[in-house]
Design a protein around this motif. Structure first.
Motif, PDB file in Angstrom:
ATOM      1  N   UNK A 219       0.830  -1.205   0.000  1.00  0.00           N
ATOM      2  CA  UNK A 219       0.000   0.000   0.000  1.00  0.00           C
ATOM      3  C   UNK A 219       0.865   1.256   0.000  1.00  0.00           C
ATOM      4  N   UNK A 220       1.921   1.254   0.815  1.00  0.00           N
ATOM      5  CA  UNK A 220       2.818   2.411   0.874  1.00  0.00           C
ATOM      6  C   UNK A 220       3.522   2.606  -0.465  1.00  0.00           C
ATOM      7  N   UNK A 221       4.022   1.533  -1.019  1.00  0.00           N
ATOM      8  CA  UNK A 221       4.761   1.624  -2.286  1.00  0.00           C
ATOM      9  C   UNK A 221       3.863   2.084  -3.433  1.00  0.00           C
ATOM     10  N   UNK A 222       2.604   1.671  -3.453  1.00  0.00           N
ATOM     11  CA  UNK A 222       1.687   2.119  -4.498  1.00  0.00           C
ATOM     12  C   UNK A 222       1.496   3.625  -4.473  1.00  0.00           C
ATOM     13  N   UNK A 223       1.659   4.205  -3.306  1.00  0.00           N
ATOM     14  CA  UNK A 223       1.506   5.659  -3.166  1.00  0.00           C
ATOM     15  C   UNK A 223       2.817   6.406  -3.367  1.00  0.00           C
ATOM     16  N   UNK A 224       3.857   5.684  -3.752  1.00  0.00           N
ATOM     17  CA  UNK A 224       5.145   6.318  -4.009  1.00  0.00           C
ATOM     18  C   UNK A 224       5.953   6.591  -2.758  1.00  0.00           C
ATOM     19  N   UNK A 225       5.532   6.021  -1.625  1.00  0.00           N
ATOM     20  CA  UNK A 225       6.247   6.236  -0.374  1.00  0.00           C
ATOM     21  C   UNK A 225       7.200   5.103  -0.047  1.00  0.00           C
ATOM     22  N   UNK A 226       7.853   5.229   1.096  1.00  0.00           N
ATOM     23  CA  UNK A 226       8.758   4.199   1.590  1.00  0.00           C
ATOM     24  C   UNK A 226       8.292   3.780   2.982  1.00  0.00           C
ATOM     25  N   UNK A 227       8.360   2.486   3.233  1.00  0.00           N
ATOM     26  CA  UNK A 227       7.826   1.919   4.473  1.00  0.00           C
ATOM     27  C   UNK A 227       8.940   1.614   5.457  1.00  0.00           C
ATOM     28  N   UNK A 228       8.783   2.136   6.661  1.00  0.00           N
ATOM     29  CA  UNK A 228       9.641   1.775   7.779  1.00  0.00           C
ATOM     30  C   UNK A 228       8.828   0.887   8.708  1.00  0.00           C
ATOM     31  N   UNK A 229       9.506  -0.062   9.369  1.00  0.00           N
ATOM     32  CA  UNK A 229       8.817  -0.967  10.283  1.00  0.00           C
ATOM     33  C   UNK A 229       9.769  -1.389  11.387  1.00  0.00           C
ATOM     34  N   UNK A 230       9.211  -1.891  12.478  1.00  0.00           N
ATOM     35  CA  UNK A 230      10.030  -2.456  13.541  1.00  0.00           C
ATOM     36  C   UNK A 230      10.684  -3.745  13.050  1.00  0.00           C
ATOM     37  N   UNK A 231      11.720  -4.174  13.736  1.00  0.00           N
ATOM     38  CA  UNK A 231      12.543  -5.286  13.257  1.00  0.00           C
ATOM     39  C   UNK A 231      11.751  -6.558  13.019  1.00  0.00           C
ATOM     40  N   UNK A 232      10.663  -6.780  13.775  1.00  0.00           N
ATOM     41  CA  UNK A 232       9.878  -8.004  13.603  1.00  0.00           C
ATOM     42  C   UNK A 232       9.346  -8.147  12.186  1.00  0.00           C
ATOM     43  N   UNK A 233       9.141  -7.028  11.502  1.00  0.00           N
ATOM     44  CA  UNK A 233       8.604  -7.074  10.142  1.00  0.00           C
ATOM     45  C   UNK A 233       9.588  -7.694   9.159  1.00  0.00           C
TER      46      UNK A 233
END
Length: 423
Positions: A219-233
């Motif tokens: 979903x983030x990438x479709x909007x041209x953004x970049x996704x950050x997540x906690x290490x578990x991801x």
């Protein structure tokens, strides 16, 4: 992590009354101005070239457990700018509350103290003016007990305890909810990155967790953004653009340790939590294999909701610290934040950023934010700008205490008067 923003600059002094600042970007020029007005700047050489060791220098501010006012958050942004930090990671949701509206899910407005769109837009504008990248976080698919109190159908089951709750990707509205959350995140962010959470989802099947994290990243990438997540991801199939490393092998608690430290109502679930935490041992390898950015936010060094090991010069602060600071963490001296070796040296992970974290379980008023945040945030900011002590050959910045007047003028007069740093 923000490749588009070159923060390097040059300051040239022509005489006692004039100087020139040159930089490739407006952000670089802004960092130069903050450097010039810093304590002891007058003693700088005639020509001064500078730039950050880490492109990502951030604070995670938890406004889910303690709903800081918009003015307080603005003052935190000002503080970050003074210390040449680059980002504010705003933790907006957790079990205790949900602070951000999500289109199409209006019952969220029934929850207490949700920020309005106007308030969030004002924070976004304030951050942009100070060249601080606002990175909002909606922590998914877990940490959602508050949300499920108004949208229980997103879980598709009842949980024995709120800490075990999570959103099921199989719920009929799950895809629409994830999509709307991503819209809300991208609308609020001032840069490319948004934070999708992903931590501490106790008892969720790996296959379901994988699908939830994958959907959010896509979903983030479709909007041209970049996704950050906690290490578990990093355990999910999809690759986030950045991972936040917070729990090392030394931080992993056993089932027995969790049962001993948790409230009685949580003890029956220590087994599920211990099983999830045990997986953290392989997260460094997973993050390396994915080749994404890694932000150093290790709780042993970067978590600022710890009690201080050293006393304050102010006896009233010593009394407040009896209830302030997460009780399960060992107290640490302020200088501890500078003692962590780089992750590349410690675990072979190349890091692109450093982030301090202020969790607010024990915060009861704004003064508590100042006391937990400072002076340790200033030490983290110096580390992130100049590099770690083993790289630069010095133990601590000489001028941290000289910022005290700045802190007070910004509304942080309740900074901790550490006997380690203030003599």
């Amino acid at each position: 992590m923000r490749e588009e923003s070159d923060e390097r600059f040059r300051i040239q002094r022509w005489d006692t009354d004039s100087l020139a600042i040159s930089a490739a970007t407006a952000t670089g020029a802004y960092r130069a101005l903050c450097s010039f007005f810093a304590p002891r700047a007058a003693s700088a050489p005639t020509q001064h070239d500078d730039g950050p060791a880490y492109s990502y220098r951030s604070l995670n501010l938890d406004v889910a457990r303690y709903r800081a006012s918009e003015r307080t958050i603005e003052r935190v942004i000002d503080l970050l700018a003074v210390h040449r930090m680059s980002a504010l990671h705003l933790h907006l949701t957790d079990h205790q509350s949900w602070r951000i509206p999500v289109k199409g899910f209006d019952r969220i407005g029934m929850l207490a103290d949700v920020f309005t769109p106007l308030q969030l837009n004002q924070l976004k504008a304030h951050a942009a003016k100070r060249h601080i990248c606002l990175i909002p976080e909606i922590d998914l698919p877990g940490h959602c007990a508050a949300l499920l109190s108004v949208y229980p159908q997103l879980a598709q089951q009842k949980f024995a305890n709120p800490i075990l709750s999570y959103i099921s990707p199989d719920a009929p509205q799950a895809d629409a909810f994830f999509d709307s959350c991503t819209d809300a995140l991208c609308e609020l962010a001032t840069g490319e990155y948004v934070h999708i959470g992903g931590d501490e989802v106790f008892g969720m099947a790996q296959e379901a967790y994988d699908r939830a994290i994958t959907a959010l990243i896509e979903d983030v990438h479709r909007r041209g953004g970049k996704a950050m997540a906690w290490q578990e991801a990093s355990r999910a199939h999809a690759r986030a653009d950045a991972y936040q490393y917070w729990m090392t092998q030394d931080d992993i608690a056993s089932e027995e340790e969790l049962a001993a430290s948790w409230p009685a109502s949580f003890k029956p679930y220590a087994h599920a939590a211990a099983a999830m935490y045990a997986q953290c041992r392989e997260d460094p390898r997973r993050m390396r294999d994915k080749g994404a950015y890694v932000v150093d936010s290790r709780q042993s060094f970067m978590y600022l909701d710890r009690k201080y090991a050293e006393r304050s010069r102010d006896q009233a602060q010593n009394e407040r610290m009896e209830t302030l600071g997460f009780p399960n963490y060992e107290p640490q001296d302020s200088m501890r934040v500078l003692e962590g070796h780089s992750l590349e040296r410690a675990e072979g992970i190349v890091t692109s950023g450093v982030e301090g974290a202020l969790w607010t379980e024990t915060v009861r008023e704004d003064a508590d934010i100042a006391t937990l945040l400072l002076p340790r945030l200033a030490l983290i900011a110096d580390l992130a700008w100049r590099g770690r002590a083993e790289d630069r050959g010095s133990e601590a910045p000489a001028d941290v205490c000289d910022y005290a007047d700045f802190w007070a003028k910004l509304g942080f007069g309740d900074y901790y008067q550490s006997t380690t740093l203030f003599h």
